[in-house]
Design a protein around this motif. Structure first.
Motif, mmCIF file in Angstrom:
data_model
loop_
_atom_site.group_PDB
_atom_site.id
_atom_site.type_symbol
_atom_site.label_atom_id
_atom_site.label_comp_id
_atom_site.label_asym_id
_atom_site.label_seq_id
_atom_site.Cartn_x
_atom_site.Cartn_y
_atom_site.Cartn_z
ATOM 1 N N UNK A 491 18.869 0.634 -23.392
ATOM 2 C CA UNK A 491 19.787 1.541 -22.654
ATOM 3 C C UNK A 491 18.933 2.283 -21.568
ATOM 4 N N UNK A 492 17.779 3.066 -22.123
ATOM 5 C CA UNK A 492 17.015 4.165 -21.414
ATOM 6 C C UNK A 492 15.554 3.637 -21.818
ATOM 7 N N UNK A 493 14.793 3.796 -20.825
ATOM 8 C CA UNK A 493 13.372 3.592 -20.879
ATOM 9 C C UNK A 493 12.655 4.585 -21.945
ATOM 10 N N UNK A 494 11.698 3.866 -22.459
ATOM 11 C CA UNK A 494 10.955 4.792 -23.318
ATOM 12 C C UNK A 494 9.549 4.908 -23.233
ATOM 13 N N UNK A 495 8.741 5.773 -23.039
ATOM 14 C CA UNK A 495 7.324 5.985 -22.625
ATOM 15 C C UNK A 495 6.262 5.018 -23.144
ATOM 16 N N UNK A 496 6.553 4.737 -24.490
ATOM 17 C CA UNK A 496 5.387 3.862 -25.264
ATOM 18 C C UNK A 496 5.603 2.552 -24.700
#
Ligand code: ADP
Ligand code: MG
Length: 700
Positions: A491-496
């Motif tokens: 749904x949303x980006x994650x940094x890792x």
């Protein structure tokens, strides 16, 4: 068995139900560690099998080692060293005995830093090589020895147990050892000699002895075979008994089919049913016509026409003055089912209702009242909603649409309420192995071929450098009023995990930049349910051109005009999931396109994507997936309400599985209560092992 009596006679005797805590070397603290490993009783400990076995050649003294020979040596670890900066990181240990010293090296051996320490005595075996004119072993197998073992200069072999930081393999071995002396009393035989001979199975107590302390590799193999067979046999016996019980100890209302009812139902469909659909319907009607509750699985790819078959069954129940319930895994799917039912039943007297999460208070109470009074014929809702406080007046048929989420437990729970006929629909083709295990108590109907008039689906693997070309291709189709799905793993980006695109960000990009001239909307699982319904409905009506979503479109979307599907991060999805997703297109007559965008170094991911391009046959894909991932991952056995197997593997031990199933079902036929004296041991073991998970309490 009476523990006290036995203990008085012989303090070393154990009882299978005895908590491990009372074994020598285990106290309350260690018992807790064991509990985390799933080991609570002596019986559990006996089934805590080694994960590996080592058979060391006879040990020699270090000064007897010769280049190119494969030998074992026993020595004291003098020093260890890990060189991580080399091109090939290397772990090194120097060991000594009274005759000399020898170097052991392991490439990429970083993990050994926790296992090997100076002061330990180990036995190491491998091929001897000469390096800079000194003898060494490269990547030897080794076992850390305890004091007693280190004195035994004979050969060494044994099991390596799955260990934890708090409980090592050696400690486990030491704790099991004394238990093995009492196998004569602890382990009862299941089968008579004649059968064992015919089936080539060793004695059960020998199997336990040899799995933990194998005298040689041949005996180990025999032990494994026997224990695997027993495990599969008990599982199949449990399934067989459950199936028998369901059929014979509970009654459902027979729903009779007549020509008149049949033609009245068929008139509801604006098309002729396919041959496969007709075949499934006649199997279902035959089941429902009897008083033994139907327990059937309806398998078929997305869009193959299962809903139509299910609705036929529901109408058959209603024609027999019973109620039917259709349960879906999500609200979107429940809504979709309801809509298509409404379409087919327009102008019909059949009373139907959709229960949603949004329905509360007085309205809900009213509807529940009507259902209880029998004023509603067909009820549609989610599994969650329908398992609550809803009571039916005369539930004749329960249909569970699980897509690819199965649940034996749900089936079981529903049945407790009353005994309806039960039809489980699944879009995941189930390979033969799983049909015999996870679904071993169900009859199966299959829709193999989809209804005619379906456009071809072309599947392509698109390089990310060609993404904008792909967008241009899609633009042309959108201009021609076709619709498209864009599916993302998140749904949303994650940094890792920054190289995985996410729906929310890409929705912005697609709606504001790439496809600014079209209507692009977002759909994901965390949106409020009313909003989801609204977006779906707009997309269905063609007012949205591009639907950007997560896997929520996997379930419950039937939009024939949508002919394009882009799956970003396709390597992040499982095969079954990709196949499900792709099933959303190709529903109309026009040709459809499935574009997979993925970059991956993973062999498994590549193999999956290639399979998607090569095949559109759900069964072939499922079989491939099962091979790639193993049954545990593909379908969690827990999710099925089936116990995990400790030693057998339904893929690798398929032949044993077939034999076990045949023999188990035979036993159920001849002695369904397992009441005869020769089945006492089997019955006891079955209840102890699978009684709870397979709900067999009533034969206790
Ligand atoms: P499933 O539940 O297996 O995904 P559906 O029952 O929803 O499949 O059917 C998919 C689509 O195919 C629906 O639009 C349905 O109207 C249509 N359909 C089903 N059976 C037939 C048939 N025999 N002939 C033509 N179209 C059919
Ligand atoms: Mg459907």
């Amino acid at each position: 068995m009476n523990t006290t009596q036995l203990s008085e006679k012989n303090p070393n005797l154990f009882d299978l139900e005895m908590p491990v805590q009372y074994l020598r070397g285990v106290g309350p603290a260690r018992a807790q560690v064991f509990a985390q490993l799933g080991v609570n009783t002596v019986a559990d400990l006996l089934e805590y099998y080694p994960r590996d076995w080592v058979f060391m050649p006879r040990a020699v003294k270090i000064n007897q080692m010769r280049p190119d020979e494969t030998v074992a040596v026993i020595g004291l670890v003098e020093s260890t060293d890990y060189q991580s900066h080399r091109r090939q990181p290397m772990f090194e240990a120097v060991i000594s005995d009274e005759s000399g010293i020898c170097r052991l090296v392991w490439f990429h051996g970083g993990y050994l830093r926790d296992q090997l320490r100076p002061g330990q005595i180990i036995i190491a075996s491998g091929k001897v090589t000469l390096y800079k004119r000194r003898l060494q072993m490269t990547n030897p197998k080794f076992v850390v020895l305890d004091e007693e073992q280190s004195k035994a200069t004979e050969h060494f072999s044994g099991g390596v147990y799955p260990a934890t930081a708090k409980l090592g393999s050696r400690q486990i071995k030491r704790i099991i050892r004394p238990v093995l002396d009492d196998l004569d009393e602890l382990v009862q035989e299941f089968y008579d000699k004649a059968f064992r001979k015919k089936a080539n199975l060793i004695a059960r107590k020998d199997a336990f002895a040899w799995i933990h302390l194998p005298p040689d590799e041949k005996k180990l193999a025999q032990a494994k075979r026997r224990l695997k067979y027993d495990e599969l046999f008990l599982m199949q016996l449990g399934l067989g008994l459950r199936r028998y019980r369901l059929r014979h100890f509970s009654a459902a209302k027979p729903c009779k089919i007549t020509d008149e009812i049949d033609s009245r139902i068929r008139k509801r469909f604006p098309f002729l049913l396919t041959e496969d659909q007709n075949e499934c319907i006649s199997q279902i009607a035959a089941d429902m016509g009897g008083s033994e509750p139907m327990n059937r699985l309806l398998q078929g790819d997305v869009g193959s026409g299962k809903t139509v078959v299910a609705l036929y069954a529901a109408l058959l129940a209603v024609a027999n003055k019973s109620q039917a319930v259709i349960m879906a895994p999500t609200e979107i799917l429940a809504g979709q089912h309801f809509l298509s039912i409404e379409r087919y039943l327009k102008g019909s007297k059949v009373r139907r209702a959709l229960i949603t999460g949004g329905l509360t208070g007085k309205k809900r109470a009213e509807l529940l009242g009507e259902i209880k009074e029998g004023a509603v014929d067909i009820v549609v809702g989610t599994v969650a909603l329908l398992q609550g406080d809803i009571e039916f007046q005369k539930l004749g048929l329960a249909i569970i649409d699980e897509q690819h989420k199965f649940g034996v437990e749900q089936r079981a729970r529903l049945r407790k309420q009353t005994t309806p006929h039960c039809l489980v629909m699944t879009a995941t083709p189930i390979p033969r192995t799983l049909a015999m295990t996870a679904f071993g108590d169900l009859d199966v109907s299959v829709i193999r071929h989809s209804p005619p008039g379906r456009g071809k689906i072309v599947t392509r693997w698109v390089d990310k450098r060609d993404r904008s070309k792909a967008h241009e291709f899609i633009r042309e189709r959108l201009k021609a009023r076709k619709q498209a799905y864009f599916v993302y793993p998140r749904i949303t980006a994650v940094e890792q995990d920054s190289d995985v695109k996410a729906a929310t960000d890409e929705w912005k990009n697609l709606s504001e930049n790439v496809f600014a001239e079209f209507k692009v909307e977002l759909l994901h699982g965390r949106m409020p349910s009313a909003k989801k319904q609204q977006v779906m409905s707009e997309f269905r009506k063609g007012r949205i051109d591009v639907l950007v979503s997560t896997v929520v479109v996997e379930v419950g979307v039937d939009v024939p005009n949508a002919t394009i599907m882009v799956i970003e991060g396709a390597d992040r999805f499982g095969l079954a999931q990709l196949h499900q997703l792709r099933g959303r297109i190709g529903r109309g007559e026009a040709k459809s396109y499935c574009l997979l965008l993925a970059e991956t170094d993973s062999e498994i991911a590549r193999s999956r994507l290639e399979m998607m391009i090569r095949s559109s046959d759900g069964f072939e894909i499922a079989e491939h997936d099962l091979r790639l991932r193993g049954p545990g991952e593909m379908f969690s056995t827990r999710q099925h309400g089936l116990p995990d197997l400790k030693i057998a593997n339904i893929l690798n031990d398929f032949e044993l599985l077939v034999m076990a199933r045949r023999n188990a079902f035979e036993m159920v036929r001849s002695d369904p209560m397992l009441a005869t004296p020769e089945h006492v041991n089997i019955r006891r073991a079955l209840l102890a092992k699978f009684g709870e998970s397979l709900g067999l309490a009533d034969i206790a």
